[in-house]
Scaffold this active site. Structure first.
Site, PDB file in Angstrom:
ATOM      1  N   CYS A 137       0.837  -1.208   0.000  1.00 54.55           N
ATOM      2  CA  CYS A 137       0.000   0.000   0.000  1.00 54.55           C
ATOM      3  C   CYS A 137       0.870   1.255   0.000  1.00 54.55           C
ATOM      4  CB  CYS A 137      -0.929  -0.005   1.211  1.00 54.55           C
ATOM      5  SG  CYS A 137      -2.181   1.305   1.182  1.00 54.55           S
ATOM      6  N   CYS A 138       1.927   1.267   0.805  1.00 59.48           N
ATOM      7  CA  CYS A 138       2.837   2.411   0.844  1.00 59.48           C
ATOM      8  C   CYS A 138       3.575   2.566  -0.487  1.00 59.48           C
ATOM      9  CB  CYS A 138       3.844   2.242   1.976  1.00 59.48           C
ATOM     10  SG  CYS A 138       3.151   2.483   3.630  1.00 59.48           S
ATOM     11  N   CYS A 218      -1.388   8.322   7.099  1.00 55.86           N
ATOM     12  CA  CYS A 218      -2.686   7.910   6.567  1.00 55.86           C
ATOM     13  C   CYS A 218      -3.609   7.483   7.713  1.00 55.86           C
ATOM     14  CB  CYS A 218      -2.505   6.750   5.591  1.00 55.86           C
ATOM     15  SG  CYS A 218      -1.639   7.225   4.084  1.00 55.86           S
ATOM     16  N   CYS A 221      -3.622   3.820   9.282  1.00 52.04           N
ATOM     17  CA  CYS A 221      -2.375   3.330   9.879  1.00 52.04           C
ATOM     18  C   CYS A 221      -1.804   4.280  10.926  1.00 52.04           C
ATOM     19  CB  CYS A 221      -1.344   3.076   8.775  1.00 52.04           C
ATOM     20  SG  CYS A 221      -1.872   1.871   7.541  1.00 52.04           S
ATOM     21  N   CYS A 244       7.328   4.341   5.938  1.00 57.29           N
ATOM     22  CA  CYS A 244       6.403   4.073   4.829  1.00 57.29           C
ATOM     23  C   CYS A 244       7.124   3.584   3.583  1.00 57.29           C
ATOM     24  CB  CYS A 244       5.615   5.333   4.479  1.00 57.29           C
ATOM     25  SG  CYS A 244       6.637   6.674   3.841  1.00 57.29           S
TER      26      CYS A 244
END
Length: 523
Positions: A137-138, A218, A221, A244
């Site tokens: 995702c990062c 985000c 998280c 990240c």
């Protein structure tokens, strides 16, 4: 007869083309030797105004402590490029805080980058990648967008500090990562110094700080920080993950292939022409049709001026472009931080009725260009035409003088020897500058692939058709093609004998249609 030595040491000597000089590392060592004793705004001022003006971007999350670094940057240069990664998963308060800080500090060049829409759709359709695979995702939402954002720059500034976490305890002030300088002006600062600077400058706080969020990323998280814990302990709580990815090395396992020398030479020549135009033409603008050639031209200009194009970018709008063109224009004008001027072209009724119908429709852009040249008193206009596109354009010069009316007199074009260009014209005239004149259609696509430059989707085949030359809907037709990727387009062009402008209806009306247009000021 002697036999050449075959020992291992002889065989391991690299050829010249394989030797990699770590220019960024050498520069970092030099900067540390001369300015290693500085930090904060003193270090930033030296780098932004003396050592590397225009070559550095500031990357900011607009998080809990970001205001201090942003205030220092704004004090030095309000137009410093500020890269903001909008992951699509941020707190709404962060977006509000970004806009508030930009207004208060007077920041004028915030460049927002988002995940690639196609990649996001392929990798995170349900929107749960943050939970299923946080690293992926990062990579999607931060690492890849940052890589795009930093391509034109030689270095970047971060707000990292040693006190924030144990993983940052040995953070240097100046370092090198992936061939770029990485500057951490506040590395030596502690929480007390940050707090004092907030008070001294009367800076507003991120709204979530009062709720216990001391490091803000985000929303899925990020958690509140327990009393006495590291400021970043609320990030990815319960996981081994602590960064990240944008502050971890992104060097690929395999070195990416170099661009062919031919493309490098074309790039260097075009950048030289762009800088020459900027140096010699004080009232300059660049045309942007949003087509493949002008996107390459924008890309080259961003490289030439280290990420920030220092003159307006003009789109001549007839209201007849494809919807995907307008969508692309608005998205990338914002992402690339362009000073976009949309010039609405006059209606067809105002155009010379003696022209054939399609040529008359195209001439609306000539009229729109004349209007903005006269209104803004431009003495230079950069245009992305190529000699191989059309026989009339093959007669062009790199610096092409135009009359007060924008007329092009082919019999009075200046000679251009050894990269010497005529830029001086009468006060009421202007110069058209053509940095891509020596490129071919294949060069454009090969360079687009090499640099991973975004393109309007209409260039890629859908249902057996694609646009090869992108113009207005009423005067441009798609062509039969199965080329649905840039690699496929390159292969198609290597084999085809069909002219690039075969889909341009005005080229087929009359033998002299295009020459009449160009003589009257068309691009």
């Amino acid at each position: 007869m002697s036999v050449p030595p075959t020992d291992a040491s002889h065989q391991s000597i690299p050829v010249t083309s394989d030797i990699i000089v770590d220019g960024a590392g050498l520069r970092a060592n030099d900067l540390v030797a001369r300015y290693g004793h500085l930090d904060g705004s003193e270090l930033m001022r030296v780098l932004l105004t003396q050592e590397m003006p225009g070559q550095i971007a500031l990357v900011s999350s607009f998080g809990a402590e970001s205001a201090v670094l942003l205030a220092m940057a704004a004090e030095i240069d309000p137009a410093v490029p500020v890269v903001f990664l909008d992951t699509g998963k941020l707190f709404g308060e962060t977006i509000t805080y970004r806009d508030k800080l930009a207004r208060i500090l007077g920041l004028t060049n915030i460049q927002t980058y988002r995940p690639d829409p196609a990649t996001e759709a392929a990798q995170d359709t349900p929107g749960t990648l943050w939970r299923d695979n946080p690293d992926a995702c990062c990579a999607l939402r931060k690492v890849e967008p940052l890589e795009r954002a930093l391509r034109p720059f030689a270095g970047w500034i971060t707000g990292r500090k040693r006190f924030q976490s144990s993983s940052r305890a040995a953070l240097p002030v100046i370092e090198v990562e992936d061939g770029k300088l990485k500057i951490n002006p506040l590395a030596n600062w502690g929480a007390k110094e940050i707090e004092a600077e907030f008070k001294r400058r009367e800076l507003p706080r991120h709204p979530l700080v009062a709720d216990g969020f001391l490091s803000i990323g985000c929303m899925p998280c990020t958690q509140k920080v327990a009393p006495g814990a590291d400021a970043r302990s609320g990030r990815w709580a319960g996981l081994e993950k602590t960064e990240c990815g944008i502050h971890l090395s992104r060097i690929p396992a395999k070195r990416p292939p170099r661009a062919p020398r031919h493309l490098i030479e074309l790039e260097n020549r075009s950048i030289y022409i762009l800088r020459e135009a900027f140096a010699r033409l004080p009232k300059l603008a660049m045309l942007w049709s949003v087509g493949k050639d002008s996107n390459v031209l924008i890309w080259l200009a961003r490289k030439a001026f280290y990420g920030r194009i220092p003159f307006p970018v003009v789109e001549l709008d007839t209201g007849m472009e494809l919807p995907s063109v307008y969508e692309f224009r608005d998205h990338y004008a914002a992402e690339w931080g362009l000073d976009l001027r949309v010039e609405v072209c006059p209606p067809i009724e105002d155009i010379d009725p003696s022209l054939p119908p399609f040529a008359r429709a195209a001439a609306r852009k000539s009229a729109g260009l004349k209007s903005i040249i006269h209104r803004e008193k431009l003495n230079g206009v950069i245009v992305g035409i190529r000699r191989d596109e059309q026989s009339t354009r093959a007669k062009e010069r790199v610096f092409s003088p135009r009359s007060e009316q924008g007329d092009w007199d082919i019999s009075h074009q200046p000679a251009e020897f050894w990269d010497h260009y005529k830029a001086k014209v009468a006060d009421d005239a202007h110069v058209r500058v053509h940095p891509l004149l020596g490129w071919t259609e294949l060069d454009i696509w090969r360079y687009t692939k090499s640099e991973n430059i975004p393109v309007v989707p209409a260039y890629l085949a859908q249902d057996g058709m694609r646009y090869r030359s992108l113009g207005e809907q009423n005067i441009t037709q798609p062509m039969e093609s199965t080329a649905a990727s840039i690699d496929a387009i390159i292969a198609e062009l290597e084999a085809t004998s069909v002219p690039e402008r075969a889909g341009r209806t005005m080229d087929h009306e009359a033998e002299d249609s295009f020459e009449r247009l160009r003589s009257g000021g068309y691009m």
